[in-house]
Motif scaffolding. Structure first.
Motif, PDB file in Angstrom:
ATOM      1  N   ILE A 188       1.482-107.309 -69.891  1.00  0.00           N
ATOM      2  CA  ILE A 188       1.070-106.633 -70.273  1.00  0.00           C
ATOM      3  C   ILE A 188       0.117-105.889 -69.219  1.00  0.00           C
ATOM      4  CG2 ILE A 188      -1.447-105.419 -71.101  1.00  0.00           C
ATOM      5  CD1 ILE A 188      -1.309-108.147 -73.040  1.00  0.00           C
ATOM      6  N   VAL A 189      -0.099-106.194 -68.515  1.00  0.00           N
ATOM      7  CA  VAL A 189      -0.273-105.177 -67.276  1.00  0.00           C
ATOM      8  C   VAL A 189       0.760-104.323 -66.876  1.00  0.00           C
ATOM      9  CG1 VAL A 189      -1.016-104.999 -64.349  1.00  0.00           C
ATOM     10  CG2 VAL A 189      -2.146-106.386 -66.067  1.00  0.00           C
TER      11      VAL A 189
ATOM     12  N   GLU B 271       1.567 -98.255 -70.444  1.00  0.00           N
ATOM     13  CA  GLU B 271       1.574 -97.367 -72.009  1.00  0.00           C
ATOM     14  C   GLU B 271       1.469 -97.822 -73.231  1.00  0.00           C
ATOM     15  OE1 GLU B 271       5.919 -99.577 -71.397  1.00  0.00           O
ATOM     16  OE2 GLU B 271       3.959 -99.112 -69.900  1.00  0.00           O
ATOM     17  N   TYR B 272       1.272 -99.324 -73.132  1.00  0.00           N
ATOM     18  CA  TYR B 272       0.447 -99.913 -74.322  1.00  0.00           C
ATOM     19  C   TYR B 272      -1.107-100.513 -74.202  1.00  0.00           C
ATOM     20  CZ  TYR B 272       5.575-101.921 -74.951  1.00  0.00           C
ATOM     21  OH  TYR B 272       6.847-101.317 -75.562  1.00  0.00           O
TER      22      TYR B 272
ATOM     23  N   ALA C 207      -3.616 -99.049 -74.384  1.00  0.00           N
ATOM     24  CA  ALA C 207      -4.587 -98.178 -75.360  1.00  0.00           C
ATOM     25  C   ALA C 207      -4.497 -99.300 -76.900  1.00  0.00           C
ATOM     26  CB  ALA C 207      -4.973 -96.812 -75.315  1.00  0.00           C
ATOM     27  N   GLU C 208      -2.989 -98.962 -77.252  1.00  0.00           N
ATOM     28  CA  GLU C 208      -3.608-100.226 -78.758  1.00  0.00           C
ATOM     29  C   GLU C 208      -3.639-101.072 -78.215  1.00  0.00           C
ATOM     30  OE1 GLU C 208       0.625 -99.195 -80.418  1.00  0.00           O
ATOM     31  OE2 GLU C 208       1.213 -97.969 -78.597  1.00  0.00           O
ATOM     32  N   LEU C 209      -3.789-101.964 -77.321  1.00  0.00           N
ATOM     33  CA  LEU C 209      -3.978-103.537 -77.344  1.00  0.00           C
ATOM     34  C   LEU C 209      -5.225-103.562 -77.237  1.00  0.00           C
ATOM     35  CD1 LEU C 209      -0.619-103.777 -77.169  1.00  0.00           C
ATOM     36  CD2 LEU C 209      -1.538-105.611 -75.141  1.00  0.00           C
ATOM     37  N   ALA C 210      -6.274-102.303 -76.678  1.00  0.00           N
ATOM     38  CA  ALA C 210      -7.347-102.541 -76.516  1.00  0.00           C
ATOM     39  C   ALA C 210      -8.485-102.500 -77.671  1.00  0.00           C
ATOM     40  CB  ALA C 210      -8.012-101.525 -75.131  1.00  0.00           C
TER      41      ALA C 210
ATOM     42  N   LYS D 166       7.540 -95.198 -83.432  1.00  0.00           N
ATOM     43  CA  LYS D 166       6.965 -95.378 -82.388  1.00  0.00           C
ATOM     44  C   LYS D 166       7.423 -97.147 -82.039  1.00  0.00           C
ATOM     45  CE  LYS D 166       2.253 -95.279 -80.976  1.00  0.00           C
ATOM     46  NZ  LYS D 166       1.312 -94.751 -80.388  1.00  0.00           N
ATOM     47  N   PRO D 167       7.184 -97.337 -80.921  1.00  0.00           N
ATOM     48  CA  PRO D 167       7.695 -98.974 -80.838  1.00  0.00           C
ATOM     49  C   PRO D 167       6.837 -99.568 -80.976  1.00  0.00           C
ATOM     50  CG  PRO D 167       7.616 -97.401 -78.813  1.00  0.00           C
ATOM     51  CD  PRO D 167       7.165 -96.261 -79.741  1.00  0.00           C
ATOM     52  N   ASN D 168       7.121-101.181 -80.681  1.00  0.00           N
ATOM     53  CA  ASN D 168       6.040-101.913 -81.202  1.00  0.00           C
ATOM     54  C   ASN D 168       5.666-102.607 -80.050  1.00  0.00           C
ATOM     55  OD1 ASN D 168       5.105-104.583 -82.100  1.00  0.00           O
ATOM     56  ND2 ASN D 168       6.070-104.304 -84.082  1.00  0.00           N
TER      57      ASN D 168
END
Length: 142
Positions: free
Chosen positions: A37-38, A42-43, A45-48, A64-66
């Motif tokens: 994840i680090v 780019e992911y 914000a979505e994972l927050a 949108k990419p998954n």
């Protein structure tokens, strides 16, 4: 056999990021996930927002990419390499990593993995793991 739902998978990645950010104790799998994840800011914000992430539609039509599929593929490759399953994937991976670096190698392996799964679904036959390993080897020797 553990078969998590898409919600379980999404929550797992969101929780791994939250734990990592808060300095909480990570399970070994959390730590591996957090490391990947680090490498994908780019992911973040979505994972927050776990609830929003669980509710979001990542269909192809949405364009949108998954992030959960992408991160899951990273974890799958880590697992495959750790147990050399399918046989030969560790050596092929290591050769590709030596030439491209770990992150880029993973992305190339994902292409091969995706091709194998697509061919299996299209043909109705089991996944051709020999072709998969050969695809990775081929990318390592280009």
């Amino acid at each position: 056999m553990f078969t998590p739902s898409s919600h379980d998978v999404r929550r797992f990645f969101c929780d791994a990021l939250r734990k990592q950010r808060n300095g909480e104790v990570l399970t070994p799998m959390d730590a591996i996930a957090a490391d990947w994840i680090v490498q994908h800011p780019e992911y973040h914000a979505e994972l927050a927002d776990a609830e929003e992430a669980i509710a979001r539609d990542y269909s192809v039509e949405g364009g949108k990419p998954n992030p959960f599929l992408h991160l899951s593929m990273h974890l799958s490759i880590v697992e495959q390499v750790s147990i050399d399953q399918p046989r030969g994937i560790k050596a092929a991976h290591d050769l590709l990593v030596a030439r491209r670096g770990e992150h880029e190698a993973h992305h190339e392996i994902m292409e091969c993995l995706g091709e194998m799964i697509w061919a299996s679904q299209r043909s109705g036959l089991p996944p051709d793991t020999e072709a998969y390993v050969e695809c990775v080897r081929g990318r390592a020797t280009r």
